[in-house]
Design an enzyme around this catalytic site. Sequence first.
Site, PDB file in Angstrom:
ATOM      1  N   ASN A 156      -2.357  13.121  -2.642  1.00 17.73           N
ATOM      2  CA  ASN A 156      -3.200  13.663  -3.672  1.00 17.73           C
ATOM      3  C   ASN A 156      -3.809  15.012  -3.142  1.00 17.73           C
ATOM      4  OD1 ASN A 156      -3.687  11.882  -5.755  1.00 17.73           O
ATOM      5  ND2 ASN A 156      -5.218  10.648  -4.566  1.00 17.73           N
TER       6      ASN A 156
ATOM      7  N   ASP B 276       0.882  -1.197   0.000  1.00 19.81           N
ATOM      8  CA  ASP B 276       0.111  -0.048  -0.044  1.00 19.81           C
ATOM      9  C   ASP B 276       0.919   1.218   0.159  1.00 19.81           C
ATOM     10  OD1 ASP B 276      -3.049   0.739   0.932  1.00 19.81           O
ATOM     11  OD2 ASP B 276      -1.611   2.215   1.466  1.00 19.81           O
TER      12      ASP B 276
ATOM     13  N   ASP C 220      -2.082  10.027  -9.979  1.00 20.25           N
ATOM     14  CA  ASP C 220      -2.115   9.022 -11.100  1.00 20.25           C
ATOM     15  C   ASP C 220      -0.801   8.660 -11.575  1.00 20.25           C
ATOM     16  OD1 ASP C 220      -4.847   8.669 -10.582  1.00 20.25           O
ATOM     17  OD2 ASP C 220      -5.520   9.542 -12.391  1.00 20.25           O
TER      18      ASP C 220
ATOM     19  N   GLU D 284      -4.851   2.625  -3.768  1.00 20.56           N
ATOM     20  CA  GLU D 284      -3.317   2.668  -3.759  1.00 20.56           C
ATOM     21  C   GLU D 284      -2.823   1.312  -3.045  1.00 20.56           C
ATOM     22  OE1 GLU D 284      -4.653   4.664   0.077  1.00 20.56           O
ATOM     23  OE2 GLU D 284      -5.134   4.468  -1.885  1.00 20.56           O
TER      24      GLU D 284
END
Length: 339
Positions: A221, A213, A230, A256
Amino acid sequence: MSKDNFVESTETLKKTVPLMIKHKVPTTPTNYALWYTYATQQYPELNLAIDKHIDAVGHCTPTMCEQLYQEHLASQTDKDMTQLKQSLTAMMQELSHSMTDTLSETETFQGALDNTFAKLESAEKEGLSITDTMVLVRELIKESSQIRLSTGSLKNQLTNAQDEIMALREALSESQKAANEDAVTKLLNRRAFERDILGYQRNNIPYSLIILDIDKFKNFNDTYGHLLGDQVLKIVANRLNAFCQDNAQAYRFGGEEFIIILPGKMLASARHQAETLRRSIEKISVLDKKSGQRINSVTASFGVAERQVKESYEEVIERADSYLNKAKQLGRNRVLPLN
């Protein structure tokens, strides 16, 4: 169909069904077509690819069956439609992220305007006596009010546009469920993982799982925007693809989070490979084109588990996920268990 062709087709079908039963291949139309062609031996490259995969892994995974069908038997129209769905899904996700980032920037800008507007109103209330200055201030207040209204209107328009994009994205997502590939990372998706892992379970083939992860991805983000997020996902996915050797297979598990199947690998070997991958990810460097800042803070936490006798794949995932959570609690950017 002539009598000879009918007899030949019947004989081929008699070979096809036992082959599918032997290798525990799901009975889908594409699999029938694939294994019927295999039985006819019309395409040596196809037969070689199937035999090689079975020798390496012990069975032909559902994902591999579908990939081989696409490579050797699917019509160009089928391939073009699959590519179109994937491209449209990727485009919608990118547009949605752009819209989300723009909305965030618009709210910040409107807040700054509100603050300036309040100061100008306060200055007016303090009773500035110079007439010309007051006229100028009133004009500034008027212009600021118009800008504020314009910004609010733009925000509404962006919100409506994002709603439309989200609706289209959901519609595309439904069609994308029939595919195995994640549109953003180009890795296999969770659906493909669940199909493949069931094959290992049914055939009782030993394996280990690595779950990873990306650390603090939400904060990443929020700070740099979804488009850069992304980009990080794509770079990590590329590292995973490069890492996968000896029939290991990587999947985007969700958000993620990623998962890797390591056929025939024991815990010690899987853990060693996870550590190698962790070091590779922490070397990732991404340029934020908006600020010109280079981000070198991409890391990931890992959990590793080896399947035990008679253990379900859900139990293996649960154990690996438990190690992943402990790795995050202990400070992230590490692999557990230690040995």
